[in-house]
Design a protein around this motif. Structure first.
Motif, PDB file in Angstrom:
ATOM      1  N   THR A 168      12.948   3.435 -13.273  1.00 32.32           N
ATOM      2  CA  THR A 168      13.073   5.264 -12.789  1.00 32.32           C
ATOM      3  C   THR A 168      13.104   5.597 -11.326  1.00 32.32           C
ATOM      4  O   THR A 168      14.115   6.345 -11.167  1.00 32.32           O
ATOM      5  N   GLY A 169      12.282   5.097 -10.085  1.00 33.93           N
ATOM      6  CA  GLY A 169      13.055   5.891  -9.003  1.00 33.93           C
ATOM      7  C   GLY A 169      14.436   5.550  -8.750  1.00 33.93           C
ATOM      8  O   GLY A 169      15.583   6.059  -8.443  1.00 33.93           O
ATOM      9  N   ALA A 178       0.411  -1.295   0.296  1.00 40.47           N
ATOM     10  CA  ALA A 178      -0.146  -0.042   0.054  1.00 40.47           C
ATOM     11  C   ALA A 178       1.359   0.995  -0.350  1.00 40.47           C
ATOM     12  O   ALA A 178       0.523   2.444  -0.948  1.00 40.47           O
ATOM     13  N   ALA A 179       2.174   1.172   0.944  1.00 35.96           N
ATOM     14  CA  ALA A 179       2.939   2.547   0.860  1.00 35.96           C
ATOM     15  C   ALA A 179       3.831   3.032  -0.492  1.00 35.96           C
ATOM     16  O   ALA A 179       3.933   3.747  -1.064  1.00 35.96           O
ATOM     17  N   LEU A 180       3.728   1.892  -1.341  1.00 31.64           N
ATOM     18  CA  LEU A 180       4.680   1.908  -2.596  1.00 31.64           C
ATOM     19  C   LEU A 180       3.200   1.718  -3.663  1.00 31.64           C
ATOM     20  O   LEU A 180       4.142   3.195  -4.576  1.00 31.64           O
ATOM     21  N   ALA A 181       2.487   1.743  -3.331  1.00 36.06           N
ATOM     22  CA  ALA A 181       1.150   2.021  -4.545  1.00 36.06           C
ATOM     23  C   ALA A 181       1.099   3.689  -4.452  1.00 36.06           C
ATOM     24  O   ALA A 181       0.854   4.481  -5.038  1.00 36.06           O
ATOM     25  N   ALA A 182       1.260   4.049  -3.191  1.00 40.39           N
ATOM     26  CA  ALA A 182       0.894   5.509  -2.334  1.00 40.39           C
ATOM     27  C   ALA A 182       2.583   6.243  -2.994  1.00 40.39           C
ATOM     28  O   ALA A 182       2.314   7.149  -2.507  1.00 40.39           O
ATOM     29  N   GLY A 183       3.440   6.064  -3.549  1.00 37.71           N
ATOM     30  CA  GLY A 183       4.401   6.547  -3.542  1.00 37.71           C
ATOM     31  C   GLY A 183       5.188   7.284  -1.804  1.00 37.71           C
ATOM     32  O   GLY A 183       6.197   7.758  -1.703  1.00 37.71           O
ATOM     33  N   ALA A 184       4.541   6.278  -0.792  1.00 43.67           N
ATOM     34  CA  ALA A 184       5.166   6.019   1.029  1.00 43.67           C
ATOM     35  C   ALA A 184       6.625   5.723   0.481  1.00 43.67           C
ATOM     36  O   ALA A 184       8.000   6.110   1.167  1.00 43.67           O
ATOM     37  N   VAL A 185       6.689   4.602  -0.754  1.00 41.28           N
ATOM     38  CA  VAL A 185       8.126   3.893  -1.085  1.00 41.28           C
ATOM     39  C   VAL A 185       8.536   4.104  -2.064  1.00 41.28           C
ATOM     40  O   VAL A 185       7.648   4.301  -2.931  1.00 41.28           O
ATOM     41  N   ASP A 186       9.654   4.530  -2.360  1.00 39.61           N
ATOM     42  CA  ASP A 186      10.429   5.019  -3.321  1.00 39.61           C
ATOM     43  C   ASP A 186      10.522   4.325  -4.287  1.00 39.61           C
ATOM     44  O   ASP A 186      10.691   4.470  -5.734  1.00 39.61           O
TER      45      ASP A 186
END
Length: 438
Positions: free
Chosen positions: A357-358, A291-299
């Motif tokens: 990219t990240g 969920a954090a990855l999908a939300a951009g909280a994990v880069d």
């Protein structure tokens, strides 16, 4: 206008999304993007059809271990495995080589060991240890991509940990990216000799990550330095990370394929190939990481490829306390993540963002990690619908020990191109990268 190579795909992943397109390569760079059926004059051409074309992955967390522990891995084997997994750039960690990359002299030794042996491009992290603060500026001038620090025992005596106060001093000495293994030694207890995975996980609780992340955030907030939290395992640390970034702290965070695809519930007792630090945690924690990855909280998502000789895994006893902690997965990261991402409703563009990219943006490699005119022609033909069983005998890293043995994964790397040339694993064409010329 003639191109050295033209590749066509109905599933090309571009910065603005996935679509049918053609890419023309000249002198190792992407010279044009065109429609899938547009005529382009080329010395060589390949139509991939429904096989996806992705930018080469960038893996900023790889332990090559050469020189000094080349029997653990090595530049030739690690980069051959990387290319087989669609990775075209790796940034090598400053340990577990001997000497560790904590002085300019040690960096020169590392570069000499890598020269002429790399099948993909390779850059280098420097290290922060209690005795080398005076060396950081010279290492930075010599082109390392930043500095790694441990807040807890690293597992090797030649790379001791630093405390938060010393980390803060280092952050104030050089304007560079500091990447941190964030576990609090006060919360980590010695794991008892045991083949029970539950005993090992209990020895490195989520509180150890959350406490260490808080210390890293405090150091970055106090100094204005730029920090990156390595291999986040525990979702409990995420609220502090999100709040700190909202406050303007220069902070980023990664996780790894094994935390996204494996759970504590599925680790058999005695199966030390699953041991890593911090540990693989339970299914609920994994859902929160996704969920954090999908939300951009994990880069970004990177491998933390950390191999060792099979004897150091102590498979004969299954003792998690004695076993070396590390998962060797640079060749398998893309299909591991894609298998789980697709199951959860994510697309190839998401995976490219997390794994190409990240990481490229993290270390300032603007010409990598995306299919764009002017960028380097590092490309991957990825058959996203093909399945395969993981056969350790087909892995290219030096010791084919893997927790994924026998698993059925989705997504097969068909070809990897480095600057427009197919990587065969026979002729090393990788370059040694410097941050100051990226």
């Amino acid at each position: 206008m003639t191109y050295d190579l033209v590749l066509r795909s109905r599933r090309m992943v571009l910065p603005d999304g996935q679509r049918a397109a053609a890419v023309g390569v000249r002198d190792g760079r992407i010279a044009t993007l065109a429609g899938y059926a547009d005529p382009l004059d080329a010395a060589a051409e390949e139509d991939l059809g429904d096989v996806a074309l992705l930018p080469g992955l960038v893996d900023t967390h790889v332990h090559v271990n050469e020189p000094g522990r080349t029997e653990w891995e090595g530049f030739a084997s690690a980069t051959r495995a990387a290319a087989a997994g669609g990775v075209t750039t790796v940034i090598d960690m400053p340990l577990n080589s001997v000497p560790p990359t904590v002085t300019a002299e040690a960096l020169a030794v590392k570069r000499a060991a890598a020269a002429g042996r790399c099948h993909v491009d390779v850059g280098f992290w420097g290290g922060v240890v209690p005795t080398n603060l005076a060396d950081l500026a010279e290492l930075h001038r010599d082109g390392v991509f930043g500095f790694k620090a441990f807040l807890v025992d690293s597992g090797v005596p030649e790379f001791p940990p630093v405390d938060p106060e010393l980390l803060g001093r280092a952050l104030g000495m050089v304007d560079a990216l500091f990447v941190v293994h964030a576990e609090d030694p006060r919360s980590v207890r010695e794991s008892p000799p045991s083949a029970r995975y539950a005993d090992f996980v209990a020895s490195r609780p989520p509180a150890a990550e959350r406490s260490a992340v808080a210390a890293v955030v405090a150091a970055a907030r106090r100094t204005g330095g730029r920090v990156h939290v390595l291999h986040l395992s525990s979702a409990e640390a995420l609220p502090d990370l999100v709040a700190a970034r909202a406050d303007g702290v220069r902070l980023s965070v990664e996780t790894c394929p094994h935390y996204l695809a494996l759970t504590a519930e599925q680790v058999p007792d005695g199966a030390t190939e699953f041991k890593c630090c911090p540990p693989i945690r339970d299914r609920d924690n994994q859902d929160r990481l996704w969920a954090a990855l999908a939300a951009g909280a994990v880069d970004c998502v990177v491998s933390d490829h950390s191999p060792c000789p099979p004897a150091l895994k102590h498979a004969e006893t299954g003792d998690f306390a004695a076993a070396w902690g590390g998962v060797a997965s640079v060749q398998l990261g893309l299909p591991v993540v894609w298998t789980e991402a697709r199951r959860r409703g994510h697309g190839l563009a998401d995976v490219v963002g997390w794994m190409a990219t990240g990481p490229a943006d993290l270390v300032g490699l603007s010409g990598k990690g995306r299919i764009a005119v002017g960028g380097e022609a590092d490309l991957v033909a990825f058959d996203a619908d093909a399945d395969f069983h993981v056969d350790p005998g087909r892995l290219h890293h030096r010791h084919p020990v893997t927790p994924y043995a026998g698993q059925r994964l989705t997504g097969v790397v068909r070809t990897t191109w480095l600057r427009g040339q197919a990587v065969t694993g026979r002729t090393p064409r990788g370059r040694l990268l410097r941050a100051d010329t990226a």
